[in-house]
Write a protein that holds these residues in place. Structure first.
Motif, short mmCIF file in Angstrom:
data_model
loop_
_atom_site.label_atom_id
_atom_site.label_comp_id
_atom_site.label_asym_id
_atom_site.label_seq_id
_atom_site.Cartn_x
_atom_site.Cartn_y
_atom_site.Cartn_z
N PRO A 131 0.84 -1.21 0.00
CA PRO A 131 0.00 0.00 0.00
C PRO A 131 0.88 1.26 0.00
N ALA A 132 0.31 2.35 -0.47
CA ALA A 132 1.09 3.59 -0.62
C ALA A 132 1.58 4.13 0.72
N HIS A 133 0.92 3.75 1.81
CA HIS A 133 1.29 4.31 3.12
C HIS A 133 2.33 3.46 3.84
N VAL A 134 2.91 2.42 3.19
CA VAL A 134 3.84 1.49 3.84
C VAL A 134 5.22 1.59 3.20
N LYS A 135 6.23 1.59 4.05
CA LYS A 135 7.63 1.55 3.61
C LYS A 135 8.35 0.43 4.36
N PHE A 136 9.15 -0.33 3.63
CA PHE A 136 9.94 -1.40 4.23
C PHE A 136 11.41 -0.99 4.24
N LEU A 137 12.06 -1.19 5.38
CA LEU A 137 13.49 -0.91 5.52
C LEU A 137 14.16 -2.16 6.05
N PHE A 138 15.00 -2.78 5.22
CA PHE A 138 15.69 -4.01 5.61
C PHE A 138 17.16 -3.71 5.85
N ALA A 139 17.72 -4.36 6.86
CA ALA A 139 19.15 -4.22 7.18
C ALA A 139 19.77 -5.61 7.29
N THR A 140 20.97 -5.77 6.74
CA THR A 140 21.64 -7.07 6.79
C THR A 140 23.14 -6.91 6.66
N THR A 141 23.86 -7.82 7.30
CA THR A 141 25.31 -7.89 7.14
C THR A 141 25.72 -8.94 6.13
N GLU A 142 24.78 -9.77 5.69
CA GLU A 142 25.08 -10.86 4.75
C GLU A 142 24.08 -10.81 3.60
N VAL A 143 24.30 -9.87 2.71
CA VAL A 143 23.36 -9.66 1.61
C VAL A 143 23.34 -10.84 0.65
N ASN A 144 24.40 -11.62 0.62
CA ASN A 144 24.44 -12.78 -0.28
C ASN A 144 23.44 -13.85 0.12
N LYS A 145 22.92 -13.79 1.35
CA LYS A 145 21.93 -14.77 1.81
C LYS A 145 20.49 -14.30 1.56
N VAL A 146 20.34 -13.10 1.06
CA VAL A 146 19.00 -12.59 0.75
C VAL A 146 18.64 -13.05 -0.66
N PRO A 147 17.47 -13.65 -0.86
CA PRO A 147 17.09 -14.13 -2.20
C PRO A 147 17.07 -12.99 -3.21
N VAL A 148 17.43 -13.33 -4.44
CA VAL A 148 17.45 -12.31 -5.49
C VAL A 148 16.03 -11.79 -5.76
N THR A 149 15.03 -12.58 -5.47
CA THR A 149 13.66 -12.11 -5.66
C THR A 149 13.32 -10.97 -4.72
N VAL A 150 13.95 -10.96 -3.55
CA VAL A 150 13.77 -9.85 -2.61
C VAL A 150 14.64 -8.66 -3.03
N LEU A 151 15.88 -8.96 -3.42
CA LEU A 151 16.79 -7.87 -3.83
C LEU A 151 16.20 -7.07 -4.99
N SER A 152 15.55 -7.75 -5.92
CA SER A 152 15.02 -7.07 -7.09
C SER A 152 13.86 -6.15 -6.75
N ARG A 153 13.27 -6.30 -5.57
CA ARG A 153 12.14 -5.47 -5.18
C ARG A 153 12.53 -4.34 -4.25
N CYS A 154 13.84 -4.20 -3.99
CA CYS A 154 14.31 -3.18 -3.04
C CYS A 154 15.30 -2.24 -3.70
N GLN A 155 15.37 -1.04 -3.16
CA GLN A 155 16.43 -0.10 -3.55
C GLN A 155 17.59 -0.32 -2.58
N ARG A 156 18.71 -0.73 -3.13
CA ARG A 156 19.82 -1.20 -2.29
C ARG A 156 20.84 -0.09 -2.05
N PHE A 157 21.29 -0.01 -0.78
CA PHE A 157 22.36 0.91 -0.40
C PHE A 157 23.45 0.10 0.31
#
Length: 547
Positions: free
Chosen positions: A157-183
């Motif tokens: 929904p337009a009123h929701v924002k997700f903020l994910f933090a991780t030290t091991e980005v290689n363990k995050v599925p690419v399907t999740v990575l493709s849906r996020c803006q990565r820093f």
């Protein structure tokens, strides 16, 4: 009833960044977020990755503030510079805002935990502009939990924002990575950490030596939280008046005195074995770990190499270190430095896994001492080529039988027959019969008694070869000279010219490997190989007379 004393807050929590301007070492990310907020191009999901203590969770909270800040007068909008005084800013900073939900994925890993988020995102924020979900260590979620989150993460929904933090980005599925803006948050440079720690100790009213702050910044390895924790410990470890010295920090961290490391490095280069073992024993008595000793030597080699290539000076180094590095750099070649680096790196790995770390460290350093006394391989090769170094003579191939003395004849003088296989080979080369010469080189002689020759049959050697060779050697009709009789028969025969040449080359190579200089080089570098070796032409080489 008297009020209770305030609870002490550790420096890592007390000095957590409250504004983006206080977030050190992440200027590129701050600029990108600022532009996105000003242009109203905010993504619905952000992934913050980086090593421990670089500010991932703090950045997530700052983004939550920036999105929900309403300003001191309550009329503001999203801003890269949240005020910090409005109710949303204060509540988010204190971790009590109802619309900013922080979840630790390390302890909430399953589908049920994610399902609670999925069901809650359907409802609008209670009091904030955006409902923000901060999921720390997101890589700890199970595969099923990630899959359950995908649809909501793609079209929230337009009123929701997700903020994910991780030290091991290689363990995050690419399907999740493709849906996020990565820093990707960078490690904080040691210089920036030291300056930050200086501001902290000034605010705390504590005196800390500049070298001590540099040591803490180096030990933090790019992590602000680690550095502040070490600084907190150093202040408690310091003197009663609150002062902290570099020696106290070294003792606390179990670090070796860098002056002692430089002395040990000089002893290694000088090949002083008793002094090296004495230094190791002294550092061990002080409580310095053998691995830390090898690490300090590796840092020294790196510093000398940087000084040699003219790299920028490390501000964390003292003037004495910079002077010593410059002096060594002027006297050492790159090959020597690279060799020292490889030896120490191998020794460090051995020490970390050894049952007896101190003994492993001593053996590694003795290996370095031995290698330091060897000449540079390139210089050695140059000196050998120039004839400056003697080498054991290689066993010579059996000398050909002496040519029979033939009586002097009156004119006309008859052509002399070749009296050895080598002489016959040379004769074929002179006659430009290269194909026949190549075949003859690999032929085995059953009998060689000029003008009679019996050759053993073999690959490429058949009856036709004997006739062709005979026609090539025999004089034409009307010309003077003895005529050859050449036959090819089954048999073993003596080694061919080619066999003798290979035996000579192998013997020469073995003789070279047996020389003291080369043997010492191979003892220092067990994995080394002798490649591209070709013996110089010698008179006793069966093929040297014709090539």
């Amino acid at each position: 009833m008297s009020e209770s004393a305030p609870v002490y807050r550790v420096l890592a929590r007390k000095y957590r960044p409250q504004r983006f301007t206080e977030l050190i070492g992440q200027d590129a990310m701050v600029q990108t977020l600022g532009n996105a907020i000003r242009r109203d191009r905010l993504a619905h999901a952000f992934l913050l990755t980086g090593v421990r203590g670089v500010g991932k969770t703090s950045t997530a909270r700052l983004i939550a503030k920036a999105l929900n800040c309403i300003g001191p007068d309550g009329t503001g909008g999203p801003t890269i510079d949240p005020c910090g005084v409005c109710e949303p800013c204060v509540a988010i900073a204190e971790g009590r805002h109802i619309d900013v939900v922080e979840m630790d994925a390390a302890s909430h890993t399953g589908v049920d935990d994610v399902r609670e988020i999925i069901e809650a995102v359907r409802y609008s924020a209670v009091s904030a502009r955006y409902k923000v979900y901060i999921v720390d260590e997101v890589h700890m979620l199970t595969k099923n939990a990630f899959n359950a989150l995908l649809k909501t993460l793609e079209e929230p929904p337009a009123h929701v924002k997700f903020l994910f933090a991780t030290t091991e980005v290689n363990k995050v599925p690419v399907t999740v990575l493709s849906r996020c803006q990565r820093f990707d948050l960078r490690r904080i440079p040691a210089e920036s950490l030291a300056a930050h720690f200086q501001r902290v100790v000034d605010a705390e009213g504590v005196t800390v030596e500049e070298e001590a702050l540099a040591l803490i910044a180096r030990a933090a390895e790019g992590s602000a939280r680690d550095g502040l924790s070490i600084l907190d410990q150093a202040i408690a470890h310091g003197a009663a008046d609150g002062g902290v010295t570099a020696d106290q920090v070294r003792d606390m961290l179990g670090l070796s005195d860098r002056g002692a490391i430089r002395r040990l490095f000089g002893q290694l280069l000088a090949g002083d074995v008793p002094a090296v073992l004495g230094s190791v024993a002294h550092q061990h008595a002080l409580g310095v770990e053998p691995a830390a000793l090898l690490k300090g030597l590796l840092e020294t080699v790196h510093g000398v190499t940087r000084a040699k290539v003219g790299g920028a000076d490390d501000l964390a180094l003292s003037a004495e270190e910079r002077e010593a590095f410059g002096d060594w750099a002027s006297r050492m070649g790159f090959a020597t430095l690279h060799r020292l680096w490889q030896l120490l790196l191998k020794g460090h790995a051995e020490v970390q896994t050894a049952v007896l770390p101190r003994e492993a460290a001593e053996m590694a350093l003795l290996r370095v001492v031995h290698a330091s006394q060897l000449p540079d391989p390139q210089d050695l090769a140059r000196r050998i080529r120039a004839g400056e170094l003697g080498s054991a003579e290689a066993p010579a191939a059996p000398a050909p039988a002496p040519e029979e003395q033939r009586p002097m004849l009156a004119e006309p003088v008859l052509p002399r027959l070749p009296q050895s296989p080598q002489a016959l080979y040379d004769h074929l080369i002179e006659k430009k019969a290269h194909r026949l010469a190549s075949c003859f080189e690999g032929a085995r002689m059953i009998r060689f008694q000029p003008p009679e020759m019996v050759i053993a049959a073999g690959q490429g050697i058949g009856p036709g070869f004997g006739k062709e060779l005979q026609d090539c050697l025999n004089p034409r009709i009307g010309e003077l000279g003895e005529r050859w009789t050449i036959s090819v028969q089954d048999g073993i025969g003596r080694p061919s010219l080619l066999d003798e040449a290979k035996a000579h080359e192998s013997a020469a190579r073995d003789a070279l490997l047996a020389t003291p200089v080369v043997a010492a080089a191979f003892a220092a570098f067990p994995d080394a190989e002798l490649i591209g070796y070709a013996p110089e032409d010698r008179g006793d080489d069966p093929r040297s007379m014709s090539r």
